[in-house]
Design an enzyme around this catalytic site. Structure first.
Site, PDB file in Angstrom:
ATOM      1  N   HIS A  15       5.279 -19.112 -24.496  1.00  0.00           N
ATOM      2  CA  HIS A  15       6.198 -18.811 -24.352  1.00  0.00           C
ATOM      3  C   HIS A  15       6.940 -18.611 -25.187  1.00  0.00           C
ATOM      4  O   HIS A  15       8.249 -17.974 -25.172  1.00  0.00           O
ATOM      5  CB  HIS A  15       7.401 -18.973 -23.106  1.00  0.00           C
ATOM      6  CG  HIS A  15       6.518 -18.993 -21.439  1.00  0.00           C
ATOM      7  ND1 HIS A  15       6.953 -19.615 -20.322  1.00  0.00           N
ATOM      8  CD2 HIS A  15       5.217 -18.363 -21.146  1.00  0.00           C
ATOM      9  CE1 HIS A  15       6.117 -19.631 -19.432  1.00  0.00           C
ATOM     10  NE2 HIS A  15       5.652 -18.174 -19.493  1.00  0.00           N
ATOM     11  N   CYS A  41      18.190  -6.017 -38.325  1.00  0.00           N
ATOM     12  CA  CYS A  41      17.322  -6.150 -38.780  1.00  0.00           C
ATOM     13  C   CYS A  41      16.967  -5.264 -40.043  1.00  0.00           C
ATOM     14  O   CYS A  41      18.236  -4.517 -40.139  1.00  0.00           O
ATOM     15  CB  CYS A  41      15.737  -5.784 -38.315  1.00  0.00           C
ATOM     16  SG  CYS A  41      14.139  -5.767 -39.737  1.00  0.00           S
ATOM     17  N   CYS A  98      15.743  -2.864 -41.374  1.00  0.00           N
ATOM     18  CA  CYS A  98      15.133  -1.739 -41.106  1.00  0.00           C
ATOM     19  C   CYS A  98      16.015  -0.965 -39.866  1.00  0.00           C
ATOM     20  O   CYS A  98      16.424   0.311 -39.284  1.00  0.00           O
ATOM     21  CB  CYS A  98      14.108  -1.514 -40.456  1.00  0.00           C
ATOM     22  SG  CYS A  98      13.806  -2.194 -38.372  1.00  0.00           S
ATOM     23  N   THR A 119       6.665 -29.378 -15.240  1.00  0.00           N
ATOM     24  CA  THR A 119       7.115 -27.675 -14.450  1.00  0.00           C
ATOM     25  C   THR A 119       6.981 -27.926 -13.007  1.00  0.00           C
ATOM     26  O   THR A 119       6.265 -28.356 -12.368  1.00  0.00           O
ATOM     27  CB  THR A 119       5.848 -27.466 -15.435  1.00  0.00           C
ATOM     28  OG1 THR A 119       5.516 -25.832 -14.486  1.00  0.00           O
ATOM     29  CG2 THR A 119       4.527 -27.467 -15.079  1.00  0.00           C
TER      30      THR A 119
HETATM   31  C1  BV8 Z   1       4.150 -11.290 -17.390  1.00  0.00           C
HETATM   32  C2  BV8 Z   1      11.045 -18.106 -22.353  1.00  0.00           C
HETATM   33  C3  BV8 Z   1       3.086  -9.757 -17.072  1.00  0.00           C
HETATM   34  C4  BV8 Z   1      12.319 -17.192 -22.191  1.00  0.00           C
HETATM   35  C5  BV8 Z   1      10.039 -18.068 -19.814  1.00  0.00           C
HETATM   36  C6  BV8 Z   1       5.508 -13.118  -8.286  1.00  0.00           C
HETATM   37  C7  BV8 Z   1       4.610 -13.401  -8.145  1.00  0.00           C
HETATM   38  C8  BV8 Z   1       3.982 -14.001  -9.373  1.00  0.00           C
HETATM   39  C9  BV8 Z   1       4.211 -13.081 -10.129  1.00  0.00           C
HETATM   40  C10 BV8 Z   1       5.567 -12.781 -10.512  1.00  0.00           C
HETATM   41  C11 BV8 Z   1       6.420 -12.543 -10.026  1.00  0.00           C
HETATM   42  N1  BV8 Z   1       6.961 -11.396 -10.220  1.00  0.00           N
HETATM   43  C12 BV8 Z   1       6.999 -11.446 -11.159  1.00  0.00           C
HETATM   44  C13 BV8 Z   1       6.511 -12.034 -11.947  1.00  0.00           C
HETATM   45  C14 BV8 Z   1       5.918 -12.821 -13.561  1.00  0.00           C
HETATM   46  C15 BV8 Z   1       6.898 -13.761 -13.602  1.00  0.00           C
HETATM   47  C16 BV8 Z   1       7.119 -14.733 -13.029  1.00  0.00           C
HETATM   48  O1  BV8 Z   1       6.508 -15.381 -12.951  1.00  0.00           O
HETATM   49  N2  BV8 Z   1       7.595 -14.607 -12.489  1.00  0.00           N
HETATM   50  C17 BV8 Z   1       7.953 -15.841 -11.382  1.00  0.00           C
HETATM   51  C18 BV8 Z   1       9.182 -16.380 -10.764  1.00  0.00           C
HETATM   52  C19 BV8 Z   1       7.932 -15.643 -10.375  1.00  0.00           C
HETATM   53  N3  BV8 Z   1       6.610 -13.842 -14.913  1.00  0.00           N
HETATM   54  C20 BV8 Z   1       6.572 -13.075 -16.221  1.00  0.00           C
HETATM   55  O2  BV8 Z   1       6.960 -12.058 -15.847  1.00  0.00           O
HETATM   56  C21 BV8 Z   1       5.669 -12.872 -17.414  1.00  0.00           C
HETATM   57  N4  BV8 Z   1       4.788 -12.461 -17.675  1.00  0.00           N
HETATM   58  O3  BV8 Z   1       3.584 -11.663 -15.943  1.00  0.00           O
HETATM   59  O4  BV8 Z   1       3.647 -10.854 -17.653  1.00  0.00           O
HETATM   60  C22 BV8 Z   1       2.781  -8.345 -17.347  1.00  0.00           C
HETATM   61  C23 BV8 Z   1       0.758  -8.770 -17.522  1.00  0.00           C
HETATM   62  C24 BV8 Z   1       1.001  -7.391 -19.121  1.00  0.00           C
HETATM   63  C25 BV8 Z   1       1.899  -6.424 -19.541  1.00  0.00           C
HETATM   64  C26 BV8 Z   1       2.835  -6.685 -19.040  1.00  0.00           C
HETATM   65  C27 BV8 Z   1       3.364  -7.749 -18.054  1.00  0.00           C
HETATM   66  C28 BV8 Z   1       6.136 -13.724 -18.285  1.00  0.00           C
HETATM   67  C29 BV8 Z   1       7.262 -15.631 -17.822  1.00  0.00           C
HETATM   68  C30 BV8 Z   1       7.523 -15.860 -19.096  1.00  0.00           C
HETATM   69  C31 BV8 Z   1       9.061 -16.243 -18.814  1.00  0.00           C
HETATM   70  N5  BV8 Z   1       9.610 -16.980 -20.213  1.00  0.00           N
HETATM   71  N6  BV8 Z   1      10.520 -18.632 -21.011  1.00  0.00           N
HETATM   72  C32 BV8 Z   1      13.196 -18.598 -22.234  1.00  0.00           C
HETATM   73  O5  BV8 Z   1      12.823 -19.727 -22.326  1.00  0.00           O
HETATM   74  O6  BV8 Z   1      14.571 -18.784 -22.180  1.00  0.00           O
HETATM   75  S1  BV8 Z   1       9.610 -18.667 -18.082  1.00  0.00           S
HETATM   76  C33 BV8 Z   1      10.911 -20.172 -17.851  1.00  0.00           C
HETATM   77  O7  BV8 Z   1      10.297 -20.729 -17.307  1.00  0.00           O
HETATM   78  C34 BV8 Z   1      10.525 -21.215 -19.029  1.00  0.00           C
HETATM   79  O8  BV8 Z   1       9.552 -21.008 -20.102  1.00  0.00           O
HETATM   80  C35 BV8 Z   1       9.710 -22.213 -18.387  1.00  0.00           C
HETATM   81  O9  BV8 Z   1       9.276 -22.984 -19.321  1.00  0.00           O
HETATM   82  C36 BV8 Z   1       9.192 -22.284 -17.070  1.00  0.00           C
HETATM   83  C37 BV8 Z   1       8.331 -22.635 -16.473  1.00  0.00           C
HETATM   84  O10 BV8 Z   1      10.004 -23.287 -15.467  1.00  0.00           O
HETATM   85  P1  BV8 Z   1       9.631 -25.147 -16.570  1.00  0.00           P
HETATM   86  O11 BV8 Z   1       9.319 -24.878 -17.771  1.00  0.00           O
HETATM   87  O12 BV8 Z   1       8.403 -25.670 -14.442  1.00  0.00           O
HETATM   88  O13 BV8 Z   1      11.273 -25.542 -15.835  1.00  0.00           O
HETATM   89  P2  BV8 Z   1      11.495 -25.524 -14.279  1.00  0.00           P
HETATM   90  O14 BV8 Z   1      13.108 -26.107 -14.606  1.00  0.00           O
HETATM   91  O15 BV8 Z   1      11.206 -24.621 -13.108  1.00  0.00           O
HETATM   92  O16 BV8 Z   1      11.372 -27.490 -13.571  1.00  0.00           O
HETATM   93  C38 BV8 Z   1      11.042 -28.213 -14.145  1.00  0.00           C
HETATM   94  C39 BV8 Z   1      10.492 -29.531 -13.241  1.00  0.00           C
HETATM   95  O17 BV8 Z   1      10.656 -30.764 -14.472  1.00  0.00           O
HETATM   96  C40 BV8 Z   1      10.653 -29.517 -11.933  1.00  0.00           C
HETATM   97  O18 BV8 Z   1      10.024 -29.084 -10.626  1.00  0.00           O
HETATM   98  C41 BV8 Z   1      11.919 -30.644 -12.203  1.00  0.00           C
HETATM   99  O19 BV8 Z   1      10.842 -31.449 -10.677  1.00  0.00           O
HETATM  100  C42 BV8 Z   1      10.714 -31.083 -13.005  1.00  0.00           C
HETATM  101  N7  BV8 Z   1      11.374 -32.429 -13.991  1.00  0.00           N
HETATM  102  C43 BV8 Z   1      12.551 -32.807 -14.692  1.00  0.00           C
HETATM  103  N8  BV8 Z   1      13.560 -33.836 -15.227  1.00  0.00           N
HETATM  104  C44 BV8 Z   1      11.857 -34.277 -15.376  1.00  0.00           C
HETATM  105  C45 BV8 Z   1      10.695 -33.362 -14.226  1.00  0.00           C
HETATM  106  N9  BV8 Z   1       9.234 -33.742 -14.652  1.00  0.00           N
HETATM  107  C46 BV8 Z   1       9.244 -35.130 -15.399  1.00  0.00           C
HETATM  108  N10 BV8 Z   1       9.871 -35.810 -16.035  1.00  0.00           N
HETATM  109  C47 BV8 Z   1      10.890 -35.395 -16.250  1.00  0.00           C
HETATM  110  N11 BV8 Z   1      12.321 -36.261 -16.576  1.00  0.00           N
HETATM  111 ZN    ZN Z   2      13.438  -4.417 -38.244  1.00  0.00          ZN
END
Ligand code: BV8
Ligand code: ZN
Length: 243
Positions: A117, A146, A148, A186
């Site tokens: 990501h 930028c 540009c 995750t």
């Molecule tokens: C794409 C960067 C298509 C930005 C991020 C419906 C169904 C399926 C998919 C989709 C849908 N509708 C839309 C989609 C696609 C969408 C998606 O998946 N949506 C989800 C919400 C349903 N995905 C996308 O849009 C992706 N792109 O599909 O493109 C495409 C294809 C071709 C051409 C054009 C387009 C892009 C996804 C990337 C989004 N960007 N981040 C930023 O960070 O600012 S995502 C964001 O969520 C972060 O990267 C993060 O890492 C990621 C996942 O979250 P987690 O890391 O799991 O974090 P979370 O808080 O959820 O969980 C933490 C966990 O840790 C918990 O379980 C907790 O219990 C645990 N925990 C806590 N403490 C601890 C611990 N575990 C161990 N030890 C601890 N101490």
């Molecule tokens: Zn530029």
């Protein structure tokens, strides 16, 4: 917190792949996305981490990223990050795949990192795609632009944007060839990253989840270790290195 079964799998493993999420950085003090403390209670990440929100209100989105960078600049990697550095040195083939943009794996010393990501410390121009080093846009009126003339954005993958193709392909390849696959900190809801643990399972890997709570994949994988990554991972590594 390392079963004999996992230990024997690790001792025989040639290739190990790891997928990390925000949970691995939680003990460093970086808020997760979907936890109760949430990154920014007022907004859901999906409302800020997308291109339309950025074009509609670049100042708000930049404030969110600068707020997160402020936190990240003050924190250090935790024992979980360092345990993965030791794993990378131990296994013949080790692949670290992260959804995190917080740069903490790199800061801990991991060498080969697949950043699915992007990285919050990198920026790029929306028009000419030129990369620009870290910017701290101090909430002053003008937005980072930028030479540009294009608007500068954080070099992270937003919702609705495709992931870096080569990184994604390498991640799937490593996953399919892994003997043991860890899903760490995750919630496994964001696609396509969340499909990697199941891909590993289908390809015959021994799949282990380390999380403080069960997730949607917990019942689909081989072993779920409930607890903090910063406590469990070092135990696994020391057991492995002492065996
Ligand atoms: C794409 C960067 C298509 C930005 C991020 C419906 C169904 C399926 C998919 C989709 C849908 N509708 C839309 C989609 C696609 C969408 C998606 O998946 N949506 C989800 C919400 C349903 N995905 C996308 O849009 C992706 N792109 O599909 O493109 C495409 C294809 C071709 C051409 C054009 C387009 C892009 C996804 C990337 C989004 N960007 N981040 C930023 O960070 O600012 S995502 C964001 O969520 C972060 O990267 C993060 O890492 C990621 C996942 O979250 P987690 O890391 O799991 O974090 P979370 O808080 O959820 O969980 C933490 C966990 O840790 C918990 O379980 C907790 O219990 C645990 N925990 C806590 N403490 C601890 C611990 N575990 C161990 N030890 C601890 N101490
Ligand atoms: Zn530029």
């Amino acid at each position: 917190m390392c079963s004999e079964r996992l230990l024997s799998k690790l001792k025989k493993a040639k290739t190990v792949a790891v997928l990390t999420g925000a949970g691995i950085s939680a003990e460093s003090g970086v808020p997760t996305f979907r936890g109760e403390e949430g990154l920014w209670q007022k907004f859901r990440p999906e409302e800020l981490a997308n291109f339309e929100a950025f074009i509609r209100n670049p100042k708000l989105v930049w404030e969110w990223y600068n707020y997160r960078k402020q936190i990240i600049n003050q924190v250090e990697p935790n024992p979980a990050h360092y345990a993965l550095v030791k794993m990378e040195a131990h296994f013949q083939n080790f692949h670290l795949i992260t959804q995190n943009v917080d740069n903490l794996h790199r800061k801990a010393g991991s060498q080969q990192i697949y950043e699915l990501h992007g990285n919050i410390m990198r920026n790029r121009c929306v028009d000419c795609n030129k990369y620009i080093d870290d910017i701290y846009f101090t909430n002053s009126e003008e937005l980072p632009v930028c030479d540009c003339g294009g608007l500068i954005r954080p070099d992270v993958v937003w919702f609705g944007e495709s992931l870096p193709q080569q990184v994604l392909m390498n991640s799937f390849f490593a996953t399919k060839n892994s003997d043991v696959f860890f899903s760490i900190g995750t919630s496994a809801v964001v696609q396509p990253a969340a499909s990697l643990p199941l891909e590993a399972k289908q390809s015959g890997a021994y799949v282990v989840e380390i999380n403080t709570e069960p997730t949607v994949i917990t019942n689909l994988i081989d072993e779920s270790l409930l607890g903090k990554a910063g406590e469990i991972l070092p135990q696994i590594v020391s057991k492995l290195l002492d065996s």
